[in-house]
Write an enzyme that holds these catalytic residues in place. Structure first.
Site, short mmCIF file in Angstrom:
data_model
loop_
_atom_site.label_atom_id
_atom_site.label_comp_id
_atom_site.label_asym_id
_atom_site.label_seq_id
_atom_site.Cartn_x
_atom_site.Cartn_y
_atom_site.Cartn_z
N SER A 182 15.29 4.91 16.49
CA SER A 182 15.67 4.06 15.35
C SER A 182 14.99 4.44 14.05
O SER A 182 15.53 4.16 12.97
CB SER A 182 15.35 2.60 15.67
N HIS A 210 21.23 2.34 19.08
CA HIS A 210 21.74 3.05 17.89
C HIS A 210 22.74 4.15 18.23
O HIS A 210 23.21 4.85 17.34
CB HIS A 210 20.57 3.63 17.10
N LYS A 245 24.63 -3.95 16.04
CA LYS A 245 24.57 -2.78 15.17
C LYS A 245 25.98 -2.24 14.95
O LYS A 245 26.70 -2.77 14.11
CB LYS A 245 23.60 -1.76 15.76
#
Length: 401
Positions: A182, A210, A245
């Protein structure tokens, strides 16, 4: 003995003196990517909304329809908080990731802590990358298992720890790593890690916070870094992903075999002993995953990343080696990072200034994140503002010397 108010004020003063104090920025709405921050319009390059789904009208409409089922789940999933929309979301996640089943969690933090503590304990070993997310680190520490770490993405160092764990005894070994890191934006060498796990009879757990939605393979284009590395359910049996996300919503999941999901349903305490996901969130997530599959958002994101790196190279900006939507610029000094971040904000751009303890000491950085919604003009504007700010820092340093 120190009184609590004095203790709190002393620690806060210490953090301010170290240039490590953090404060909130108040957004009027999710950036799309333009955000109204503390009453001022800024182009946000600090969001994890990689595909621009957080403000997508169809996702919002789906959430509003889901809210008709109730504002909340009213209880834990195993009491009476599991709705048909939750099962629909779990089935969709299994489809997208290419796994047999999936299980919802309230957050990525809860998923990582819950899964690690359900799978290993005393007599077992957890092996982790030194730059793993805090949730993986805390899960390992809390588990009671022997806790071993290795130098970031160093396969030789990893093998030393796996061999050490296997020679120690007959307990289970869990290797837990981030798929995409990240704060660095780089990816783990997952294919080689899976080979080592097979050699030392270890279980591979990958945090796809991610990677999910933003990368994948031809067969599973949104499944994340595990799919990009060519790993199937057998070689990467435990996959955690977040829905806050690339999916633009909230919550998290673990995907894997039906046996794994059944086991976690029985033994993951952070799943069992907490209220279920609000049905509105689940409905929004279902539509977000459908849009991932229907729209060319990921292809656009890849193009924006390539454009950003190409233009940054022309300007000579010292970016880290990252092919993901996370593009860090390590400046080292906390004060410098804060000044440059403030200069960018004055120019109309919101970029995160990341400092210890989030990153190791001496590696303070700007964490630039890209979205499929960013235009090339916005990227050019950011890079020009960044180049000017860095040049001012260089000139100031020259004058000081």
């Amino acid at each position: 003995m120190t009184r609590l108010p004095e203790f709190l004020q002393a620690r806060l003063a210490e953090r301010r003196a170290q240039q490590l104090y953090r404060s909130h920025k108040t957004l009027a709405a999710a950036p799309g990517p333009v955000a109204l921050v503390d009453g001022r319009e800024l182009v946000a390059f600090s969001s994890n909304d990689y595909l621009g789904l957080a403000a997508h009208p169809e996702v919002i409409a789906a959430q509003q329809r889901g809210a008709a089922l109730g504002a909340g789940a009213t209880a834990s999933h195993l009491v009476n908080g599991h709705f048909a929309i939750h099962q629909q979301l779990q089935d969709k996640i299994a489809e997208v990731t290419g796994r047999e089943a999936a299980l919802l969690f309230g957050s990525g933090y809860m998923a990582n802590v819950g899964v690690i503590n359900a799978l290993v304990g005393r007599g077992d070993t957890v092996v982790q990358d030194k730059l793993n997310h805090a949730s993986l680190i805390d899960g390992g520490r809390l588990s009671g298992a022997q806790y071993l770490r290795f130098i970031h993405n160093d396969l030789d160092a990893l093998e030393v720890q796996l061999r050490r764990a296997r020679e120690k005894g007959t307990g289970n070994i869990l290797l837990a790593v981030d798929g995409v890191y990240s704060m660095d934006g780089d990816t783990a060498p997952l294919a080689q890690m899976a080979t080592l796990c097979a050699r030392y009879d270890a279980w591979l757990m990958v945090d796809e916070a991610h990677g999910f939605g933003a990368m994948g393979s031809d067969l599973f284009p949104h499944a994340g870094s595990v799919a990009a590395a060519g790993l199937d359910q057998d070689s990467a049996p435990i996959v955690m992903g977040t829905l806050g996300k690339a999916a633009g919503n909230a919550g998290a999941f673990v995907a894997g075999s039906k046996a794994l999901i059944d086991y976690l349903t029985q033994f993951a305490r952070t799943y069992i002993y907490t209220t279920g996901m609000p049905p509105a969130i689940a409905a929004g997530c279902v539509r977000a995953l459908e849009l991932m599959q229907e729209l060319p958002l990921q292809q656009t994101l890849v193009a924006r990343i390539a454009y950003f790196r190409q233009r940054a190279a022309v300007l000579g900006l010292p970016l880290e080696a990252s092919a993901s939507a996370i593009q860090p610029l390590v400046l080292g000094c906390e004060k410098t990072v804060l000044r440059v971040s403030e200069a960018l904000q004055a120019s109309g751009y919101l970029v995160g200034a990341i400092r210890p303890p989030t990153v190791p000491a001496g590696t303070a950085r700007l964490r630039i994140t890209l979205s499929a919604l960013h235009s090339e003009e916005q990227i050019d504007g950011l890079l020009n503002a960044l180049n000017s700010a860095l040049q001012r820092e260089k000139n100031a340093a020259g004058e000081a010397s």
